[in-house]
Write a protein that holds these residues in place. Structure first.
Motif, mmCIF file in Angstrom:
data_model
loop_
_atom_site.group_PDB
_atom_site.id
_atom_site.type_symbol
_atom_site.label_atom_id
_atom_site.label_comp_id
_atom_site.label_asym_id
_atom_site.label_seq_id
_atom_site.Cartn_x
_atom_site.Cartn_y
_atom_site.Cartn_z
ATOM 1 N N SER A 202 0.832 -1.212 0.000
ATOM 2 C CA SER A 202 0.000 0.000 0.000
ATOM 3 C C SER A 202 0.861 1.255 0.000
ATOM 4 C CB SER A 202 -0.919 -0.010 1.220
ATOM 5 O OG SER A 202 -1.763 -1.138 1.208
ATOM 6 N N ALA A 203 1.964 1.267 0.735
ATOM 7 C CA ALA A 203 2.826 2.443 0.774
ATOM 8 C C ALA A 203 3.490 2.691 -0.570
ATOM 9 C CB ALA A 203 3.882 2.265 1.862
ATOM 10 N N ILE A 204 3.895 1.618 -1.279
ATOM 11 C CA ILE A 204 4.505 1.799 -2.603
ATOM 12 C C ILE A 204 3.478 2.330 -3.594
ATOM 13 C CG2 ILE A 204 5.557 0.568 -4.538
ATOM 14 C CD1 ILE A 204 6.907 -1.276 -2.557
ATOM 15 N N VAL A 205 2.256 1.792 -3.557
ATOM 16 C CA VAL A 205 1.203 2.274 -4.457
ATOM 17 C C VAL A 205 0.899 3.747 -4.187
ATOM 18 C CG1 VAL A 205 -1.227 2.000 -5.092
ATOM 19 C CG2 VAL A 205 0.222 -0.021 -4.775
ATOM 20 N N ALA A 206 0.925 4.148 -2.906
ATOM 21 C CA ALA A 206 0.631 5.538 -2.567
ATOM 22 C C ALA A 206 1.681 6.492 -3.126
ATOM 23 C CB ALA A 206 0.538 5.692 -1.051
ATOM 24 N N LEU A 207 2.923 6.022 -3.333
ATOM 25 C CA LEU A 207 3.960 6.875 -3.899
ATOM 26 C C LEU A 207 3.761 7.130 -5.395
ATOM 27 C CD1 LEU A 207 7.113 5.395 -2.111
ATOM 28 C CD2 LEU A 207 6.131 7.656 -1.744
ATOM 29 N N GLN A 208 3.011 6.248 -6.079
ATOM 30 C CA GLN A 208 2.697 6.377 -7.503
ATOM 31 C C GLN A 208 3.963 6.552 -8.362
ATOM 32 O OE1 GLN A 208 -0.293 6.024 -9.149
ATOM 33 N NE2 GLN A 208 -0.989 5.308 -7.142
ATOM 34 N N PRO A 209 4.912 5.621 -8.301
ATOM 35 C CA PRO A 209 6.089 5.739 -9.163
ATOM 36 C C PRO A 209 5.745 5.431 -10.608
ATOM 37 C CG PRO A 209 6.153 3.680 -7.955
ATOM 38 C CD PRO A 209 4.958 4.421 -7.440
ATOM 39 N N ALA A 210 6.495 6.058 -11.538
ATOM 40 C CA ALA A 210 6.279 5.780 -12.954
ATOM 41 C C ALA A 210 6.595 4.323 -13.274
ATOM 42 C CB ALA A 210 7.133 6.716 -13.808
ATOM 43 N N ASN A 211 7.616 3.762 -12.669
ATOM 44 C CA ASN A 211 7.870 2.322 -12.769
ATOM 45 C C ASN A 211 8.560 1.870 -11.496
ATOM 46 O OD1 ASN A 211 10.949 2.021 -13.226
ATOM 47 N ND2 ASN A 211 10.359 3.586 -14.724
ATOM 48 N N THR A 212 8.384 0.619 -11.182
ATOM 49 C CA THR A 212 8.926 0.043 -9.953
ATOM 50 C C THR A 212 9.766 -1.170 -10.316
ATOM 51 O OG1 THR A 212 6.982 0.758 -8.724
ATOM 52 C CG2 THR A 212 8.356 -0.928 -7.703
ATOM 53 N N ARG A 213 10.933 -1.274 -9.697
ATOM 54 C CA ARG A 213 11.834 -2.400 -9.938
ATOM 55 C C ARG A 213 12.094 -3.101 -8.616
ATOM 56 N NH1 ARG A 213 16.487 0.307 -13.673
ATOM 57 N NH2 ARG A 213 17.229 -1.849 -13.707
ATOM 58 N N ILE A 214 11.651 -4.349 -8.527
ATOM 59 C CA ILE A 214 11.852 -5.170 -7.325
ATOM 60 C C ILE A 214 13.096 -6.017 -7.570
ATOM 61 C CG2 ILE A 214 10.808 -6.784 -5.721
ATOM 62 C CD1 ILE A 214 9.327 -4.132 -5.986
ATOM 63 N N ILE A 215 14.170 -5.715 -6.850
ATOM 64 C CA ILE A 215 15.467 -6.372 -7.056
ATOM 65 C C ILE A 215 15.776 -7.197 -5.815
ATOM 66 C CG2 ILE A 215 17.897 -6.008 -7.599
ATOM 67 C CD1 ILE A 215 17.135 -3.252 -8.673
ATOM 68 N N SER A 216 16.036 -8.465 -6.010
ATOM 69 C CA SER A 216 16.280 -9.355 -4.865
ATOM 70 C C SER A 216 17.498 -10.218 -5.128
ATOM 71 C CB SER A 216 15.059 -10.246 -4.611
ATOM 72 O OG SER A 216 14.762 -11.028 -5.759
ATOM 73 N N GLY A 217 18.077 -10.714 -4.062
ATOM 74 C CA GLY A 217 19.219 -11.618 -4.151
ATOM 75 C C GLY A 217 18.786 -13.054 -3.938
ATOM 76 N N ASP A 218 19.754 -13.913 -3.711
ATOM 77 C CA ASP A 218 19.482 -15.331 -3.497
ATOM 78 C C ASP A 218 19.384 -15.596 -2.003
ATOM 79 O OD1 ASP A 218 19.159 -18.025 -3.679
ATOM 80 O OD2 ASP A 218 21.233 -18.470 -4.224
ATOM 81 N N THR A 219 18.171 -15.818 -1.526
ATOM 82 C CA THR A 219 17.954 -16.080 -0.098
ATOM 83 C C THR A 219 17.596 -17.537 0.167
ATOM 84 O OG1 THR A 219 15.640 -15.386 -0.337
ATOM 85 C CG2 THR A 219 17.230 -13.707 0.329
ATOM 86 N N GLY A 220 17.769 -18.394 -0.834
ATOM 87 C CA GLY A 220 17.373 -19.792 -0.656
ATOM 88 C C GLY A 220 18.154 -20.505 0.419
ATOM 89 N N SER A 221 19.402 -20.088 0.654
ATOM 90 C CA SER A 221 20.239 -20.765 1.654
ATOM 91 C C SER A 221 20.180 -20.114 3.031
ATOM 92 C CB SER A 221 21.695 -20.784 1.172
ATOM 93 O OG SER A 221 22.177 -19.465 1.009
ATOM 94 N N LEU A 222 19.324 -19.116 3.208
ATOM 95 C CA LEU A 222 19.275 -18.366 4.464
ATOM 96 C C LEU A 222 18.703 -19.233 5.587
ATOM 97 C CD1 LEU A 222 19.959 -15.450 5.304
ATOM 98 C CD2 LEU A 222 17.538 -14.923 5.076
#
Length: 937
Positions: A202-222
């Protein structure tokens, strides 16, 4: 130019592929092969005049080989990149970077920073788009947009924190800073773990960015450790991971206070399970030495579980005033106590009913707590023994009953003065009603427990009103009369429950609250542990040792605040109280990263309604094909050259061996084209190659600690000393050598420099044993704590590096030490020195103490000794003063800045090396005239 999964950095170069048909046509023509003619010359001339030369055609396979070489070269120059990073930065507004820097990011933090820096570079290229950065695990947020240079500065200064993330707080700061501004791109570098996902969406939607990039690493071994329970069969450890369809086992170790592994085990995760558990099986006494539980290779603070005195399993002695009735066990005074404490403590009972025999028998087994149920007065011969045990730190818990109510006054083993007799509540002849419990007072160990509404008291023993009765009361009834009272006795404590231990006086023993009350009292029975402050006020425990994001205990406490400890309730980690130990060396409380019932879950942003794309961190998949294609083109060129030489007759002298020549060419081509075969263990013995390289000349050696910066400074420092020795003396050492003391041969080095780092892995006992053998065989180890403090002075405080040095020296056979005396050969082996500075000057150089012989002259300029000292210790950071870059400039400044101090540090290094190589020869009589002349005597 993007052809999935490729992108070409220089796509226009691919236009050269159009020329391949012309290249094909040119490559098909080749000059004719020379014809060998026999003498006479006239025949040759006639043949030349008559013959009309025509070009011959190259074989199709040779032409195809050349075409492939040209195509590989053209494609390589176009620089193809596999799985490139997408560049979809919007220039309509500022770039907002929301970066998770909590505990789960410590393993891939470098890639996370590189990804953020690449995004900042994209913003800089797109007409200097402003950049706003927020870190989700920081106490303070500064989301005001700035320049790309400012963003890079903040990224360079940022570090992962040993805390959970708070994305809502970071997004709120971002929303406030960008109020009224259209947001271009929102890049969310997530750690992959769920944390208020619905509110984050909800907070990201409220910011209304022109585009959003969700960048994540490898957490499979965490994997993160969550709780430890000291059960009867061992220490049960629970851990959590992200749910996976694959089963998994991870190794864990139990370390003592000195960092030594004393027990090992595994945690098993079932397929699809987010939590798993394992047992560290060890004897009761050994389990009480556990200081922390760690994964085999912890990469972050989640892989460490700190233990304090509350995790130790107590030995509790039970004593009753009446014999057991096996036919009616529910009426036994110890029945409910036994059932309540059995999961949390080791319970012991006497074999004799005679109190004069039973009490000494129990105390001989050194219990942490003694519980007496309905015992009026102990025999006089045992009362003194119990009082002495209390003053030494024991905890005595007593329960009332008919015998205690009828006991005479003046019992020293009760916390308050009791009225004789008992008080009856309710019944036909009483005006009063059974009383419920009141809220627990502040400072009581029961604070935090819910007041039991269903518990009532029918009978109790009453305490005489005194001025300090309220401060001694841990629980009371609704009418204000005490239910549980306490008093300190020396280092111990006496606790009295004013009701019986079975259900005749109250229904408290058959309630679940009875179990928790007893468990908390047991936790207070800590030997040398942290108790509560006087006056019923919560105790403030200062931070003692804190975990960093990599899971290492450090002494830097930063802005951590004292821990307000009320009762036995320990808060979870937050900004004010990072995970670590709070208290002092005498006693501390452990604050762990995650709550006991935590289960990790993957982040879920499926409700994100703004345009967005999922990406990976830089370095996960992107790589260039250019080096491989250029290598292929060079190999094809080499093969073509060999084939042309063969076909052109250049190897015609070997005509009788053409088959062998062809075979040799094929073998040579295979050797060039194929990678070299890896050496096998049967071919070269481990360490032989390095050993042969260092036998040619003297080499300075240092211990590789595993920390890149420390090892780099050690290598550059010994390189600087090597250059100084070459320039100022006739000794010309070779390049410095880094040693793995657990594997490498040590005997070929006269001295080994060991920089001490508290955050480096602790050497194994086998490695320390090899160092001990090296010192016994005549070698010398120069320990440098690099902290300017003397680790042996006694009055000065010990730094973390000093503590690590003490832990290492504990496994070595160390002789008595002393600072270098003024008449020691070390002060005169090459230069005349009075001290041995490095980057600092505050620490002496400690060496083996050499007692003066009875017949030795006291006026000699150099004292004799039996041999070279096997150990040297300093805190002056010698390698830091010696370290230079390739151009000869110092890498680190001296403290205080003084180039003469650096010169003396080099001279100290020269004296040490000369002393190592020549021993105490300058103490001989033949050198005394020269020394006296140099000393001006």
């Amino acid at each position: 130019m993007n052809f999935l999964p490729f992108v070409f950095t220089n796509p226009l170069v691919l236009a050269g592929l159009i020329a391949l048909p012309a290249i094909w046509w040119l490559l098909r023509m080749t000059p004719p092969r020379p014809v060998t003619e026999a003498f006479p010359p006239l025949r040759i001339l006639a043949s030349v005049i008559r013959r009309e030369e025509t070009p011959s055609k190259s074989p199709w396979w040779l032409t195809l080989l050349r075409m492939l070489m040209a195509a590989a070269l053209i494609v390589a120059l176009a620089d193809p990149v596999v799985n490139p990073r997408a560049n979809s930065l919007s220039s309509d507004g500022p770039l907002a970077l929301v970066i998770d820097n909590g505990w789960a990011t410590a393993g891939d933090w470098t890639r996370r920073v590189e990804t953020a820096e690449a995004l900042v570079s994209d913003a800089e290229e797109a007409r200097d788009v402003p950049v706003s950065i927020v870190f989700t695990a920081e106490r303070e947020q500064n989301a005001v947009p700035g320049t790309a240079a400012e963003a890079r500065t903040r990224l360079a200064a940022a570090r992962p924190q040993p805390l959970p993330v708070d994305r809502i707080r970071a997004l709120d700061a971002l929303s406030t800073a960008l109020a009224g501004t259209r947001l271009g791109t929102l890049a969310f570098l997530t750690d992959g773990l769920a944390e208020n996902d619905a509110r984050v969406t909800s907070a990201i939607v409220a910011l209304q960015p022109a585009n959003t990039r969700i960048i994540s690493g490898d957490t499979g071994s965490l994997v993160a450790l969550t709780k430890a329970d000291n059960d009867a069969d061992g220490m049960r450890i629970t851990a959590t991971r992200l749910p996976s369809s694959e089963p998994r086992s991870v190794a864990i170790s139990a370390l003592d206070a000195r960092g030594r592994a004393i027990a090992n085990g595994t945690i098993d995760f079932a397929a699809g399970a987010a939590t798993g558990s394992g047992v560290l099986a060890a004897p009761f006494e050994l389990r009480n030495d556990f200081a922390r539980i760690t994964l085999a290779e912890p990469e972050n603070a989640g892989g460490v579980l700190l233990l304090d005195d509350g995790f130790r399993r107590r030995r509790v002695a039970l004593l009753s005033g009446e014999a057991r009735d096996q036919s009616q066990p529910l009426l036994s005074p110890l029945y409910y106590i036994n059932r309540a404490l059995q999961p949390y403590a080791d319970l012991i009972q006497p074999s004799e009913s005679d109190l004069s025999v039973a009490v000494p028998e129990l105390l001989a087994q050194k219990p942490s707590m003694l519980i007496m149920a309905d015992i009026g007065r102990l025999p006089d011969e045992t009362t003194g023994a119990v009082l002495q045990w209390l003053r030494n730190g024991g905890t005595l818990v007593r329960f009332a009953g008919p015998r205690l109510a009828a006991a005479p006054a003046g019992d020293p083993l009760v916390p308050v003065t009791l009225r004789q007799g008992e008080r009856a509540l309710g019944g036909a002849l009483s005006w009063s009603q059974p009383q419920p419990l009141a809220d627990y007072p502040a400072g009581s160990p029961f604070v935090g427990l819910r007041r039991p509404d269903a518990v009532t008291v029918n009978r109790q023993v009453l305490a005489e009103p005194t001025a300090d009765l309220a401060s001694r009361t841990w629980a009371s009834l609704a009418d204000g009369t005490p239910l549980v009272t306490t008093r300190s006795e020396g280092a111990g404590r006496i606790v009295l429950f004013h009701v019986s231990a079975e259900a005749t006086w109250s229904n408290l023993p058959i309630s679940g609250d009875f179990v928790e009350m007893l468990r908390r009292v047991v936790q207070l029975s800590r030997s040398g542990g942290v108790g509560e402050a006087g006056g019923g006020k919560p105790q403030a425990l200062p931070p003692y040792r804190l975990l960093n994001a990599e899971g290492v205990l450090v002494s830097e406490t930063g802005r951590a605040r004292p821990l307000e400890l009320a009762g036995t309730a320990v808060p979870s980690a937050d900004y004010d109280h990072p995970p670590g130990l709070y208290g002092s060396e005498e006693g501390f409380v452990a604050v762990n990263l995650l709550p006991r019932e935590t289960a990790l879950a993957p982040i879920d942003l499926s409700g994100l309604s703004v345009p967005h794309a999922a990406e990976r961190l830089i370095g996960a998949e992107s790589w260039s094909l250019k080096p491989a294609l250029l290598t292929l083109a060079m190999l094809l060129l080499l093969v073509d050259t060999l084939i042309v030489l063969f076909m052109g007759g250049a190897l015609s002298r070997l005509r009788g061996r053409r088959a062998a020549t062809a075979l040799a060419l094929v073998g040579l081509t295979a050797l060039v084209a194929l990678p070299p075969r890896a050496a096998k263990a049967s071919d070269v013995k481990p360490g032989d190659e390095q050993l042969l390289q260092v036998l040619d000349k003297t080499h300075l050696a240092y211990v590789v600690t595993g920390e890149a910066e420390v090892d780099r400074l050690s290598e550059r420092g010994l390189f600087g000393l090597t250059e100084f020795l070459t320039y100022r003396t006739t000794l010309e050492p070779g390049a410095p050598v880094g040693l793995d003391i657990a594997k490498d041969e040590l005997s070929v080095y006269s001295m080994i420099y060991w920089p001490i780092s508290a955050t480096a892995p602790m050497p194994s006992p086998q490695a320390i044993s090899r160092i001990d053998a090296y010192m016994r065989a005549g070698g010398t180890v120069l320990f440098d704590t690099r902290d300017q403090f003397s680790t042996l002075g006694g009055e000065q405080s010990t730094s973390p590096n000093g503590e690590r040095l003490q832990a290492i020296l504990a496994g070595l056979d160390i002789p008595p030490l002393e600072p270098v005396p003024a008449d020691n050969v070390l002060t005169k082996s090459f230069y005349l020195l009075s001290n041995f500075p490095g980057r600092y000057t505050g620490s002496p150089l400690w060496i083996e103490a050499q007692p003066r012989s009875d017949g030795e002259e006291t006026g000699r300029p150099a004292r004799s000794g039996d041999g070279v000292t096997p150990i040297m210790i300093t805190g002056n950071d010698l390698a830091g003063a010696w370290a230079i870059d390739d151009s000869g400039r110092p890498l680190l400044p001296t403290v205080p800045p003084d180039e003469m101090q650096r010169e003396y540090a080099y001279r100290a290094g020269v004296n040490i090396m000369m002393y190592m190589l020549t021993g105490n020869y300058k103490a001989d009589q033949v050198h005394i005239p020269a020394l006296l002349e140099r000393l001006g005597q």
